[in-house]
Motif scaffolding. Sequence first.
Motif, mmCIF file in Angstrom:
data_model
loop_
_atom_site.group_PDB
_atom_site.id
_atom_site.type_symbol
_atom_site.label_atom_id
_atom_site.label_comp_id
_atom_site.label_asym_id
_atom_site.label_seq_id
_atom_site.Cartn_x
_atom_site.Cartn_y
_atom_site.Cartn_z
ATOM 1 N N GLN A 93 88.251 60.511 40.929
ATOM 2 C CA GLN A 93 88.078 60.735 42.360
ATOM 3 C C GLN A 93 88.845 59.698 43.177
ATOM 4 O O GLN A 93 89.444 60.031 44.214
ATOM 5 N N ALA A 94 88.842 58.454 42.741
ATOM 6 C CA ALA A 94 89.566 57.403 43.460
ATOM 7 C C ALA A 94 91.059 57.711 43.525
ATOM 8 O O ALA A 94 91.695 57.583 44.575
ATOM 9 N N HIS A 95 91.628 58.147 42.410
ATOM 10 C CA HIS A 95 93.062 58.464 42.374
ATOM 11 C C HIS A 95 93.374 59.730 43.170
ATOM 12 O O HIS A 95 94.457 59.846 43.765
ATOM 13 N N TYR A 226 83.322 62.157 57.673
ATOM 14 C CA TYR A 226 84.294 61.072 57.571
ATOM 15 C C TYR A 226 85.374 61.488 56.583
ATOM 16 O O TYR A 226 85.080 62.020 55.512
ATOM 17 N N ASP A 227 86.631 61.264 56.936
ATOM 18 C CA ASP A 227 87.766 61.601 56.069
ATOM 19 C C ASP A 227 88.346 60.313 55.501
ATOM 20 O O ASP A 227 88.980 59.534 56.218
ATOM 21 N N TYR A 228 88.097 60.066 54.212
ATOM 22 C CA TYR A 228 88.509 58.815 53.578
ATOM 23 C C TYR A 228 90.022 58.611 53.661
ATOM 24 O O TYR A 228 90.508 57.484 53.693
ATOM 25 N N ALA A 229 90.786 59.678 53.720
ATOM 26 C CA ALA A 229 92.242 59.560 53.717
ATOM 27 C C ALA A 229 92.813 59.112 55.065
ATOM 28 O O ALA A 229 93.955 58.670 55.140
ATOM 29 N N LEU A 230 92.009 59.225 56.139
ATOM 30 C CA LEU A 230 92.491 58.891 57.478
ATOM 31 C C LEU A 230 92.168 57.453 57.852
ATOM 32 O O LEU A 230 91.202 56.870 57.360
ATOM 33 N N ASN A 231 92.970 56.879 58.755
ATOM 34 C CA ASN A 231 92.675 55.570 59.300
ATOM 35 C C ASN A 231 91.493 55.675 60.266
ATOM 36 O O ASN A 231 91.153 56.760 60.748
ATOM 37 N N LYS A 232 90.888 54.521 60.588
ATOM 38 C CA LYS A 232 89.670 54.548 61.410
ATOM 39 C C LYS A 232 89.920 55.117 62.802
ATOM 40 O O LYS A 232 89.034 55.774 63.375
ATOM 41 N N ASP A 233 91.106 54.916 63.375
ATOM 42 C CA ASP A 233 91.369 55.421 64.718
ATOM 43 C C ASP A 233 91.787 56.885 64.730
ATOM 44 O O ASP A 233 92.033 57.457 65.798
ATOM 45 N N ASN A 269 76.759 55.181 47.691
ATOM 46 C CA ASN A 269 76.412 56.585 47.550
ATOM 47 C C ASN A 269 74.948 56.711 47.125
ATOM 48 O O ASN A 269 74.626 56.850 45.941
ATOM 49 N N ILE A 270 74.059 56.645 48.112
ATOM 50 C CA ILE A 270 72.625 56.717 47.824
ATOM 51 C C ILE A 270 72.243 58.065 47.225
ATOM 52 O O ILE A 270 71.361 58.146 46.362
ATOM 53 N N ASN A 305 80.615 61.716 47.613
ATOM 54 C CA ASN A 305 81.397 61.984 46.399
ATOM 55 C C ASN A 305 82.196 60.758 45.983
ATOM 56 O O ASN A 305 83.320 60.862 45.502
ATOM 57 N N ASN A 306 81.620 59.583 46.153
ATOM 58 C CA ASN A 306 82.296 58.316 45.847
ATOM 59 C C ASN A 306 81.422 57.515 44.899
ATOM 60 O O ASN A 306 80.392 56.961 45.299
#
Length: 342
Positions: A93-95, A226-233, A269-270, A305-306
């Motif tokens: 998943q990380a890759h 939240y989209d992990y691939a995007l920057n915070k802004d 990831n609770i 999913n992390n």
Amino acid sequence: MIVLVSQSKLLASETQLINANLCQLANNTLDYINKSKFYQGTQLVGQNAGVEETPENIIKTLKHICQLQYSKNQIADLKRVFKLQRWQPDLTQAHKIAATTSNPNKRSMLNRIPTDKILLTKYYTKLVDARLTRQNEYQQAIYQLPYDEIALSFEQAEDISNKLTRYKYSRQAVMQGILDKHNLAKPLLWLTEKSLHDVMLQGTAVYKMDNKTLFFNVHRNNGISYDYALNKDQQARYWYFKQVPSIMGYGKDPDHKIPIYPNVTVAGNIKDLGLGRLILLTENTPAGQFQRLVILADEGGAFENNLFQLDLLVGSYKGWSDYHQANKHLPDFVKAEFLTLK
């Protein structure tokens, strides 16, 4: 107070595993489990077969933390009391995420996670430079829940979510002034654009005024993931806030969240790992032996999913510069083990 740390030396508090904050966090987590009407057993158990544990064992483990005593041979002491289970990161998943992000630093970090360690990021509560009224560069606000929802419980709001203001607008729409234009919600603090994105990411705004410290915590969001691939802004997710008495962690509503403390709290990831898991983090660093006992008592959109990352709460800072100076000695990758009372 911000403590500056040399890269060549770890603080004593970073090698002492048992402390008052860890004990208090364990009690706060137990209090949430026992009293919160929002508690559901699956949050405590976790849904990942590789790291599953029974609710009874998690509760027994949390209850035992305050009985632990400090000694020089702490790891050996822990092994006599607890069963340790190694956490192997989900590198697939990380890759996969690394291949989709345009942020080169994020891509590099995800691709460098070792096979036997997890990624340890750090988060802090934002010491905001803010104003109570809109002025000059302070043009972006954190808002209270919209007026059409302010009197509704979480469950009541969910039942009519398709009618609520909260779900209608992205962060970008809010920043363009839609809430003010139609008087849809009350602004709590006015920030710069950069501070707004920081606060949305960190989840807490800390504002000091007239010898008082005010805390504002995320309340409910607009339902956009939240989209992990995007920057915070670039994120479209927008959080509405509420004033709270202290830094708060896991919970669906600020009135029913876990009070948390720096250096003993991790977000993760609770859903898959389980609320209240006691975790031992260790790593050899140029600054010395890093070892930390932490409790999983917070979460965030980045952990869906992390199963390759935890986020360590490290304190309150104005921004990257003072945060980095105080925490640059901490490792990026650590050995992680789940502890359960034997």
